[in-house]
Design a protein around this motif. Structure first.
Motif, mmCIF file in Angstrom:
data_model
loop_
_atom_site.group_PDB
_atom_site.id
_atom_site.type_symbol
_atom_site.label_atom_id
_atom_site.label_comp_id
_atom_site.label_asym_id
_atom_site.label_seq_id
_atom_site.Cartn_x
_atom_site.Cartn_y
_atom_site.Cartn_z
ATOM 1 N N VAL A 417 -38.537 32.359 41.664
ATOM 2 C CA VAL A 417 -39.038 31.147 42.296
ATOM 3 C C VAL A 417 -37.846 30.319 42.751
ATOM 4 N N THR A 418 -37.852 29.931 44.023
ATOM 5 C CA THR A 418 -36.812 29.079 44.587
ATOM 6 C C THR A 418 -37.392 27.701 44.857
ATOM 7 N N VAL A 419 -36.804 26.682 44.256
ATOM 8 C CA VAL A 419 -37.272 25.308 44.452
ATOM 9 C C VAL A 419 -36.750 24.801 45.789
ATOM 10 N N LEU A 420 -37.661 24.464 46.687
ATOM 11 C CA LEU A 420 -37.282 23.985 48.015
ATOM 12 C C LEU A 420 -37.117 22.470 48.049
ATOM 13 N N THR A 424 -42.227 21.288 46.370
ATOM 14 C CA THR A 424 -42.557 22.628 46.867
ATOM 15 C C THR A 424 -41.584 23.654 46.310
ATOM 16 N N ALA A 425 -42.063 24.900 46.204
ATOM 17 C CA ALA A 425 -41.239 26.021 45.755
ATOM 18 C C ALA A 425 -41.746 27.284 46.419
ATOM 19 N N LEU A 426 -40.899 28.296 46.501
ATOM 20 C CA LEU A 426 -41.238 29.549 47.166
ATOM 21 C C LEU A 426 -41.114 30.696 46.177
ATOM 22 N N THR A 427 -42.149 31.522 46.115
ATOM 23 C CA THR A 427 -42.170 32.668 45.216
ATOM 24 C C THR A 427 -41.840 33.937 45.982
ATOM 25 N N SER A 428 -41.033 34.805 45.380
ATOM 26 C CA SER A 428 -40.698 36.087 45.993
ATOM 27 C C SER A 428 -40.771 37.172 44.921
ATOM 28 N N TRP A 429 -40.987 38.413 45.356
ATOM 29 C CA TRP A 429 -41.092 39.556 44.444
ATOM 30 C C TRP A 429 -40.896 40.820 45.240
ATOM 31 N N THR A 430 -40.849 41.930 44.546
ATOM 32 C CA THR A 430 -40.734 43.240 45.192
ATOM 33 C C THR A 430 -41.831 44.140 44.661
ATOM 34 N N ALA A 431 -42.277 45.064 45.506
ATOM 35 C CA ALA A 431 -43.284 46.052 45.127
ATOM 36 C C ALA A 431 -43.048 47.302 45.957
ATOM 37 N N LEU A 472 -46.027 30.174 48.974
ATOM 38 C CA LEU A 472 -45.510 28.811 48.960
ATOM 39 C C LEU A 472 -46.324 27.972 47.974
ATOM 40 N N ILE A 473 -45.663 27.407 47.000
ATOM 41 C CA ILE A 473 -46.328 26.578 45.988
ATOM 42 C C ILE A 473 -46.102 25.118 46.352
ATOM 43 N N GLU A 474 -47.188 24.402 46.551
ATOM 44 C CA GLU A 474 -47.110 23.003 46.960
ATOM 45 C C GLU A 474 -47.715 22.103 45.887
ATOM 46 N N ASN A 475 -47.648 20.798 46.152
ATOM 47 C CA ASN A 475 -48.214 19.778 45.261
ATOM 48 C C ASN A 475 -47.587 19.795 43.869
#
Length: 615
Positions: A417-420, A424-431, A472-475
């Protein structure tokens, strides 16, 4: 050749000592019995006698399961005692009063927890004898690892019925190179217990589309691998889409409610089929009535210009489900398999097949989400029937067009998770590409919300778990700590969760820090906080030169618990007059580790001079 004095132990734990003729040396001698074994020795004198031997000596032994040394002493007229001979006897321990047997949770297939109760006072034993029937074989063994009446026995076979289980306390003693052993009686009710069988292995499912033309041509009469539904079940589904009463699980040895199904010389035993199973073979009379009958709707509405019926094609054509598995790992005693098929979480069917069956074929005639599980069951013997744990639950989805979507088994990797910003923050992953997921679910929950009193709660949006398809995680709220879990999704199927990731938002800090002097030795600090923010407490610090320690450093003066109020103030007293001070107020979060902000919220002040008093 006459026998020496006799020592016996009665059932009431009394030791009986009898004097024999061969023990009599002189009529003028006195015969005494010495009994040793308890904390002190006991002496008993035989009554005086002439030609008739005296009555036996009776000693009421206090301890059960203890060995006693009985010695015959002969005392002559000169009061000199002589030990004639000694005999060692062992009393019988008191029996076990009650027994409880439980599954050993880490390994219920091979382990059990024994718990026995027995009289503890004056009861001595060294080991416990466990006897039981293992199926048709009788077993017995001595066990000594009982602690406070409990022990774990992890040597049984899975799926076996162990019956007539009894426990005996065993006392053992060695004297003069000879070993004495005494067993208690059996007074508790014999027990029985069946271990859990191991589950089947390598469970897999295949969905085979059925060619529509071929299906219409044969009118459901597929090969020997198809399942045939009773005619009354076909009629029932026309009246009620979901049955009111769920089907009962059949007993393991009951007769089958369906026609025989031949595959590898095995037979299925099942309950009645649910409505979403297709009928694949009926009597000719049933075919004429059900397949070829013309409904009133067709007669009224579905006649073309040539006068022929034009029925609408079915919206969903059945698909064939092939479920396979291997027997449980040996040595497992089992009598068959239970198959649990669940559709859309509101229709469940249980079926039972024989132990030689390792393949199950059926036709599904309704789209939806399905869950399958296969478990082993063991029923032979007098013990209760027990089933294995479910080794694997298979999930798949049949779309209305007949598309088969397999179960998702891979969880997202390297979630970060990267805090923008503060909200707000942005989640990333691999699959991997083989995972098959075409969308994701991002689940967010606040870890700090529940730590606050409800009346003082400063955040509300993520107090319960919130799911979103966006990365994208908001609020978000400054100062809060959150936990994120990511799921892969394909259609209605959801894969296993990723490892949880925790992240925190740094608090924004206070604003409008103001100082109000109250004379040369006291001030009042006042400040505001942002409307949006979560924190645990305010920390008020001051920096000054301490003349007692000759050092200057930041020291904590006061801590104030967080409230919903937007303003706060504190009075600072006992200051030195005409002295330079720096004051700082920071906000500290609930997170682990704690976060604080901000060191820049400072204000400086020089206290006034103190006016000397006039005398």
């Amino acid at each position: 050749n006459t026998e020496p004095f006799q020592v016996t132990v009665r059932e009431d734990n009394c030791i009986i000592v009898s004097l024999e003729a061969s023990d009599v040396v002189s009529s003028s001698s006195v015969y005494v019995v010495k009994i040793a074994g308890e904390s002190k020795n006991y002496f008993f004198q035989f009554e005086e006698f002439n030609s008739t031997l005296p009555a036996p000596v009776v000693f009421n032994a206090k301890y059960h399961g203890l060995y006693y040394i009985v010695t015959l002493l002969v005392v002559n007229s000169n009061m000199v005692s002589k030990s004639a001979r000694s005999i060692t006897v062992l009393t019988k321990p008191l029996p076990v009063s009650s027994v409880s047997i439980y599954d050993y949770k880490p390994s219920p297939e091979t382990g059990v927890l024994f718990e026995i109760q027995y009289p503890e006072k004056y009861n001595v034993f060294t080991r416990v004898n466990i006897s039981y029937w293992e199926g048709k074989d009788y077993r017995t063994m001595l066990y000594k690892d009982f602690f406070k009446g409990k022990t774990v026995f992890n040597h049984w076979l899975p799926g076996i019925c162990y019956s007539n289980i009894t426990f005996q306390l065993v006392s053992e003693a060695t004297f003069n190179k000879s070993t004495l052993v005494e067993y208690s009686g059996v007074q508790h009710e014999p027990k029985q217990h069946r271990t859990v069988p191991y589950p089947p292995r390598n469970i897999s499912v295949q969905i085979v589309p059925i060619n529509r033309n071929n299906w219409e041509e044969h009118s459901g009469n597929f090969a020997e691998e198809s399942f045939m539904a009773p005619q009354e079940i076909i009629r029932k589904e026309k009246l009620s889409h979901f049955p009111d009463n769920p089907p009962e699980i059949p007993a393991a040895n009951t007769s089958a409610a369906w026609p025989e199904y031949g595959y590898n010389s095995t037979e299925y035993e099942t309950t009645s089929q649910p409505y979403w199973w297709s009928n694949e073979a009926e009597s000719s009379e049933g075919e004429e009535e059900f397949v070829n009958a013309v409904s009133s709707d067709y007669e009224a509405n579905d006649v073309n210009t040539s006068g022929k019926l034009t029925p609408e094609p079915p919206s969903f054509l059945p698909v064939q489900m092939v479920l396979t598995w291997l027997p449980p790992k040996p040595p497992t005693a089992f009598d068959g398999f239970h198959i649990n098929i669940e559709r859309e979480e509101n229709s469940t069917e249980f079926l039972t097949v024989s132990e030689d069956t390792h393949k199950f074929v059926a036709e599904l005639k309704e789209p939806g989400k399905y869950k399958l599980s296969v478990t082993t069951f063991s029923s032979s013997g007098s013990c209760e029937v027990r089933g294995s744990q479910s080794a694997k639950t298979l999930s798949f989805y049949i779309s209305p067009t007949g598309e088969w979507i397999e179960e998702l088994t891979e969880k997202p990797q390297h979630v970060s998770v990267t805090v923008l910003s503060s909200t707000t923050a942005l989640t990333s992953w691999t699959a991997s590409q083989e995972s098959g997921g075409n969308s994701t679910i991002v689940s967010v929950v606040s870890l700090t919300c529940q730590k606050q009193k409800e009346s003082q709660r400063l955040e509300k949006h993520y107090c319960t778990e919130v799911n979103s398809s966006s990365s994208l995680i908001e609020n978000l709220v400054p100062g809060a700590q959150y936990q994120v879990v990511v799921y892969l999704r394909k259609g209605p199927l959801v894969g296993p969760p990723s490892d949880p990731v925790t992240f925190s938002i740094v608090p924004t800090g206070i604003k409008d820090l103001t100082l109000y002097p109250l004379g040369p030795t006291a001030v009042v600090l006042s400040w505001n906080r942002p409307f949006l923010g979560v924190f645990r407490k305010y920390v008020v610090e001051m920096f000054y030169f301490n003349p007692s320690t000759m050092t200057s450093e930041w020291t904590t003066y006061y801590e104030i618990a967080a409230t919903v109020s937007l303003t706060a103030s504190v009075r600072i007293a006992n200051l030195l007059p005409a002295w330079y001070y720096n004051f700082r107020v920071t906000m500290v979060t609930w997170g682990d580790p704690e976060l604080s902000c901000c060191d820049s919220s400072t204000i400086s002040f020089i206290t006034g001079k103190q006016i000397p008093e006039q005398t």
